[in-house]
Design a protein around this motif. Sequence first.
Motif, PDB file in Angstrom:
ATOM      1  N   THR A   1       1.874   5.264   9.394  1.00 37.92           N
ATOM      2  CA  THR A   1       1.631   4.400   8.243  1.00 37.92           C
ATOM      3  C   THR A   1       0.758   5.136   7.246  1.00 37.92           C
ATOM      4  O   THR A   1      -0.232   5.778   7.626  1.00 37.92           O
ATOM      5  CB  THR A   1       0.922   3.095   8.665  1.00 37.92           C
ATOM      6  OG1 THR A   1       1.731   2.422   9.634  1.00 37.92           O
ATOM      7  CG2 THR A   1       0.708   2.171   7.474  1.00 37.92           C
ATOM      8  N   CYS A   2       1.128   5.028   5.966  1.00 37.91           N
ATOM      9  CA  CYS A   2       0.379   5.699   4.903  1.00 37.91           C
ATOM     10  C   CYS A   2      -0.143   4.683   3.897  1.00 37.91           C
ATOM     11  O   CYS A   2       0.336   3.542   3.830  1.00 37.91           O
ATOM     12  CB  CYS A   2       1.271   6.711   4.186  1.00 37.91           C
ATOM     13  SG  CYS A   2       1.788   8.101   5.220  1.00 37.91           S
ATOM     14  N   ASP A   3      -1.112   5.097   3.105  1.00 37.95           N
ATOM     15  CA  ASP A   3      -1.620   4.244   2.035  1.00 37.95           C
ATOM     16  C   ASP A   3      -0.842   4.507   0.750  1.00 37.95           C
ATOM     17  O   ASP A   3       0.159   5.232   0.752  1.00 37.95           O
ATOM     18  CB  ASP A   3      -3.125   4.445   1.849  1.00 37.95           C
ATOM     19  CG  ASP A   3      -3.488   5.864   1.404  1.00 37.95           C
ATOM     20  OD1 ASP A   3      -2.572   6.658   1.061  1.00 37.95           O
ATOM     21  OD2 ASP A   3      -4.704   6.186   1.403  1.00 37.95           O
ATOM     22  N   HIS A   4      -1.290   3.920  -0.357  1.00 41.08           N
ATOM     23  CA  HIS A   4      -0.565   4.036  -1.626  1.00 41.08           C
ATOM     24  C   HIS A   4      -0.529   5.479  -2.141  1.00 41.08           C
ATOM     25  O   HIS A   4       0.326   5.817  -2.962  1.00 41.08           O
ATOM     26  CB  HIS A   4      -1.215   3.134  -2.674  1.00 41.08           C
ATOM     27  CG  HIS A   4      -2.610   3.548  -3.038  1.00 41.08           C
ATOM     28  ND1 HIS A   4      -3.708   3.260  -2.239  1.00 41.08           N
ATOM     29  CD2 HIS A   4      -3.084   4.258  -4.091  1.00 41.08           C
ATOM     30  CE1 HIS A   4      -4.800   3.754  -2.798  1.00 41.08           C
ATOM     31  NE2 HIS A   4      -4.448   4.370  -3.921  1.00 41.08           N
ATOM     32  N   ALA A   5      -1.441   6.311  -1.664  1.00 47.16           N
ATOM     33  CA  ALA A   5      -1.489   7.707  -2.095  1.00 47.16           C
ATOM     34  C   ALA A   5      -0.786   8.638  -1.109  1.00 47.16           C
ATOM     35  O   ALA A   5      -0.963   9.856  -1.171  1.00 47.16           O
ATOM     36  CB  ALA A   5      -2.942   8.143  -2.281  1.00 47.16           C
ATOM     37  N   ASN A   6       0.025   8.065  -0.216  1.00 51.04           N
ATOM     38  CA  ASN A   6       0.771   8.850   0.775  1.00 51.04           C
ATOM     39  C   ASN A   6      -0.135   9.636   1.718  1.00 51.04           C
ATOM     40  O   ASN A   6       0.212  10.740   2.152  1.00 51.04           O
ATOM     41  CB  ASN A   6       1.772   9.807   0.101  1.00 51.04           C
ATOM     42  CG  ASN A   6       2.995   9.072  -0.419  1.00 51.04           C
ATOM     43  OD1 ASN A   6       3.338   7.993   0.076  1.00 51.04           O
ATOM     44  ND2 ASN A   6       3.659   9.643  -1.403  1.00 51.04           N
TER      45      ASN A   6
END
Length: 215
Positions: free
Chosen positions: A63-68
């Motif tokens: 799982t990644c955040d909005h900034a990859n």
Amino acid sequence: MAPRVALLAGGAVVLLLAAVAARASNDEGDALYALRARLSDPNRALRSWNPNVVNPCTWLHVTCDHANRVVRLDLGNSNFSGSIGPELGRLVNLQYLELYMNNLGGEIPKELGNLKNLISLDLYDNKLTGSIPKSLSKLNSLRFMRLNNNKLAGSIPRELAKLSNLRIIDLSNNDLCGTIPVDGPFSTFPLRSFENNSRLNGPELQGLVPYDFGC
């Protein structure tokens, strides 16, 4: 001309940020693929972990955040064997490391102490050996540490008492020795968090120098 210059400058910033994100994704992908190389994966849970894909955010169980940036790794109960390895210490944005209920052996890498954003460390129900790294005391964001049901030995590092955000710890069912710290968050943990360590001698006494009986 001014609007055009501003537009060009804005475009350059966007390209720079994209390049930085791409480099971060590559480094994180390399770290994750190094983990895959250490693991035996009979259920093919990591079949999507392709080193030719630049962005590991497309891989299963990542799982990644909005900034990859990789913030979560869900590999619990997947029938893995092998070892963890130091490469995971490069996932500096990781918040959740879930490797519970596998057959992982070897030691807990001291490099996990580099994961300054880690909230939950779940390595329970494996076959991990060696001692608990003192470097885990650098995980200032950590709230949950579950290392129970392994084969860990040695004393409980008193440096862990610095983890002021730690709410739950479970070190039961290992081979730990010495005494249980009583400072910091350890003053709130129930004794069941440490049970079934036959060489652990209960909480250390206030005001006395800790003595590691049997270590």
